[in-house]
Design a protein around this motif. Structure first.
Motif, PDB file in Angstrom:
ATOM      1  N   GLY A 113      12.523 104.141   0.119  1.00  0.00           N
ATOM      2  CA  GLY A 113      13.816 104.803   0.064  1.00  0.00           C
ATOM      3  C   GLY A 113      14.310 104.918  -1.368  1.00  0.00           C
ATOM      4  N   PRO A 114      15.495 105.459  -1.541  1.00  0.00           N
ATOM      5  CA  PRO A 114      16.058 105.592  -2.893  1.00  0.00           C
ATOM      6  C   PRO A 114      16.556 104.251  -3.415  1.00  0.00           C
ATOM      7  N   GLY A 115      16.732 104.186  -4.696  1.00  0.00           N
ATOM      8  CA  GLY A 115      17.238 102.950  -5.289  1.00  0.00           C
ATOM      9  C   GLY A 115      17.112 102.984  -6.800  1.00  0.00           C
ATOM     10  N   ILE A 116      16.890 101.826  -7.391  1.00  0.00           N
ATOM     11  CA  ILE A 116      16.745 101.753  -8.851  1.00  0.00           C
ATOM     12  C   ILE A 116      15.544 100.882  -9.214  1.00  0.00           C
ATOM     13  N   VAL A 117      15.017 101.149 -10.421  1.00  0.00           N
ATOM     14  CA  VAL A 117      13.921 100.368 -10.983  1.00  0.00           C
ATOM     15  C   VAL A 117      14.449  99.690 -12.244  1.00  0.00           C
ATOM     16  N   VAL A 118      14.360  98.362 -12.263  1.00  0.00           N
ATOM     17  CA  VAL A 118      14.822  97.587 -13.419  1.00  0.00           C
ATOM     18  C   VAL A 118      13.611  96.913 -14.045  1.00  0.00           C
ATOM     19  N   THR A 119      13.396  97.152 -15.341  1.00  0.00           N
ATOM     20  CA  THR A 119      12.274  96.535 -16.048  1.00  0.00           C
ATOM     21  C   THR A 119      12.807  95.617 -17.136  1.00  0.00           C
ATOM     22  N   SER A 158      23.761  92.697  -4.771  1.00  0.00           N
ATOM     23  CA  SER A 158      23.853  92.236  -3.381  1.00  0.00           C
ATOM     24  C   SER A 158      23.794  93.375  -2.359  1.00  0.00           C
ATOM     25  N   SER A 159      24.034  94.604  -2.787  1.00  0.00           N
ATOM     26  CA  SER A 159      24.001  95.725  -1.841  1.00  0.00           C
ATOM     27  C   SER A 159      22.590  96.213  -1.562  1.00  0.00           C
ATOM     28  N   ALA A 160      21.601  95.666  -2.281  1.00  0.00           N
ATOM     29  CA  ALA A 160      20.219  96.115  -2.099  1.00  0.00           C
ATOM     30  C   ALA A 160      19.744  95.781  -0.694  1.00  0.00           C
ATOM     31  N   GLY A 200      18.425 101.042  -2.099  1.00  0.00           N
ATOM     32  CA  GLY A 200      19.825 101.126  -1.712  1.00  0.00           C
ATOM     33  C   GLY A 200      20.467 102.327  -2.390  1.00  0.00           C
ATOM     34  N   ASN A 201      21.771 102.323  -2.404  1.00  0.00           N
ATOM     35  CA  ASN A 201      22.516 103.375  -3.089  1.00  0.00           C
ATOM     36  C   ASN A 201      22.385 103.176  -4.594  1.00  0.00           C
ATOM     37  N   GLY A 202      21.737 104.136  -5.267  1.00  0.00           N
ATOM     38  CA  GLY A 202      21.458 103.967  -6.685  1.00  0.00           C
ATOM     39  C   GLY A 202      22.698 103.781  -7.540  1.00  0.00           C
ATOM     40  N   ASP A 203      23.753 104.545  -7.277  1.00  0.00           N
ATOM     41  CA  ASP A 203      24.970 104.447  -8.080  1.00  0.00           C
ATOM     42  C   ASP A 203      25.617 103.074  -7.935  1.00  0.00           C
ATOM     43  N   ILE A 204      25.672 102.589  -6.708  1.00  0.00           N
ATOM     44  CA  ILE A 204      26.279 101.273  -6.474  1.00  0.00           C
ATOM     45  C   ILE A 204      25.431 100.171  -7.110  1.00  0.00           C
ATOM     46  N   LEU A 205      24.112 100.301  -6.972  1.00  0.00           N
ATOM     47  CA  LEU A 205      23.230  99.291  -7.560  1.00  0.00           C
ATOM     48  C   LEU A 205      23.361  99.253  -9.077  1.00  0.00           C
ATOM     49  N   LEU A 206      23.442 100.408  -9.705  1.00  0.00           N
ATOM     50  CA  LEU A 206      23.614 100.439 -11.171  1.00  0.00           C
ATOM     51  C   LEU A 206      24.948  99.827 -11.578  1.00  0.00           C
ATOM     52  N   ALA A 227      17.121 100.321 -16.743  1.00  0.00           N
ATOM     53  CA  ALA A 227      17.350 100.612 -15.325  1.00  0.00           C
ATOM     54  C   ALA A 227      17.410 102.116 -15.120  1.00  0.00           C
ATOM     55  N   THR A 228      16.690 102.606 -14.129  1.00  0.00           N
ATOM     56  CA  THR A 228      16.702 104.026 -13.788  1.00  0.00           C
ATOM     57  C   THR A 228      16.761 104.195 -12.273  1.00  0.00           C
ATOM     58  N   LYS A 229      17.367 105.300 -11.858  1.00  0.00           N
ATOM     59  CA  LYS A 229      17.408 105.608 -10.432  1.00  0.00           C
ATOM     60  C   LYS A 229      16.117 106.304 -10.017  1.00  0.00           C
ATOM     61  N   SER A 230      15.761 106.119  -8.758  1.00  0.00           N
ATOM     62  CA  SER A 230      14.568 106.761  -8.204  1.00  0.00           C
ATOM     63  C   SER A 230      14.848 107.156  -6.757  1.00  0.00           C
TER      64      SER A 230
END
Length: 259
Positions: A113-119, A158-160, A200-206, A227-230
């Motif tokens: 699903g959609p979300g974010i990638v944090v490196t 926590s929303s992930a 999760g929701n990318g905007d909320i996660l960021l 961090a980037t959205k995907s």
């Protein structure tokens, strides 16, 4: 001569006629009686045949009624079986849905699903520069990613709906800890760079990431973090086991019942 007496001859002829008529009447009577008896026998035979036919028809009707009742009973049984099968199938679907939800919650199912990638990565460039310029105050611990950094980031977002670190699924029972200079996730050693996936929701996660104290600390320490959205993140299923350090099977003591 007496035989030539005309009166006598007339009487004799008259007697013959009477006898003939009497015999003829008798014969006719016998024939009539035979005909009547034959007719009565035929009528009786016909009546018997009709009764047998009636009895046969009534027997067939009774057997047909019994068969119809059996058919109705069998149809009802079939309908009951279909209903039970439908109920069983419905219950099986409910159980499968429940199991799927449990597996999803427990992490036993791969998700996407959609979300974010944090490196994150160790600040090797900063470490070399600090070691060169200030060898007396140099501390290598200030330039590497610690287990607490990964753990606090997981808790902050926590929303992930699902999380993984370097391809390892994170669940409620997961552990992120240091063993010497190595970070262990569950029972697997991982090394930098660290890739954290959050579904999760990318905007909320960021927003959760940027507002977390751990992110601010890492930025202050100049630890490389990005961090980037995907739109399509894939997180594998959890491959570990759930520990039960304090849980035991309860067995009721029934000795008092048998005393």
């Amino acid at each position: 001569m007496e035989n030539s007496n005309p009166r006598h001859m007339h009487n004799h002829i008259r007697l013959q006629n009477v006898l003939f008529l009497t015999g003829l009447a008798l014969l006719l009577g016998i024939m009539i009686i035979i005909a009547i008896r034959a007719n009565m026998a035929q009528v009786a035979q016909t009546d018997n045949s009709n009764q047998e036919l009636i009895d046969y028809i009534e027997k067939q009707e009774a057997e047909s009624a019994e068969l119809e009742q059996q058919i109705v009973s069998i149809r009802q049984e079939i309908e009951n079986i279909h209903e039970q099968s439908a109920e069983s199938e419905s219950m099986l679907n409910i159980l499968n849905d429940s199991l799927a939800k449990i597996n999803l919650t427990a992490g036993y199912t791969a998700v996407s699903g959609p979300g974010i990638v944090v490196t994150l990565d160790d600040n090797t460039a900063g470490a070399e520069l600090a070691k060169k310029n200030n060898p007396a105050t140099y501390n290598a611990e200030n330039f590497i990613v610690h287990d607490k950094d990964l753990l606090y980031l997981v808790k902050a977002l926590s929303s992930a709906e699902a999380v993984s670190i370097n391809g390892i699924r994170i669940v409620d029972s997961s552990s992120i800890r240091c063993v010497g200079s190595v970070i262990m996730v569950n029972s697997t050693r991982i090394a930098p760079p660290y890739e954290m996936l959050f579904i999760g929701n990318g905007d909320i996660l960021l927003e959760e990431l940027y507002n977390s104290g751990r992110y601010i600390t890492l930025m202050y320490k100049e630890i490389p973090i990005n961090a980037t959205k995907s739109d399509n993140i894939v997180i594998p299923a959890y491959s570990g086991t759930y520990s039960t350090n304090y849980m035991h099977v309860y067995r009721e003591n029934r000795s008092s019942e048998t005393d």
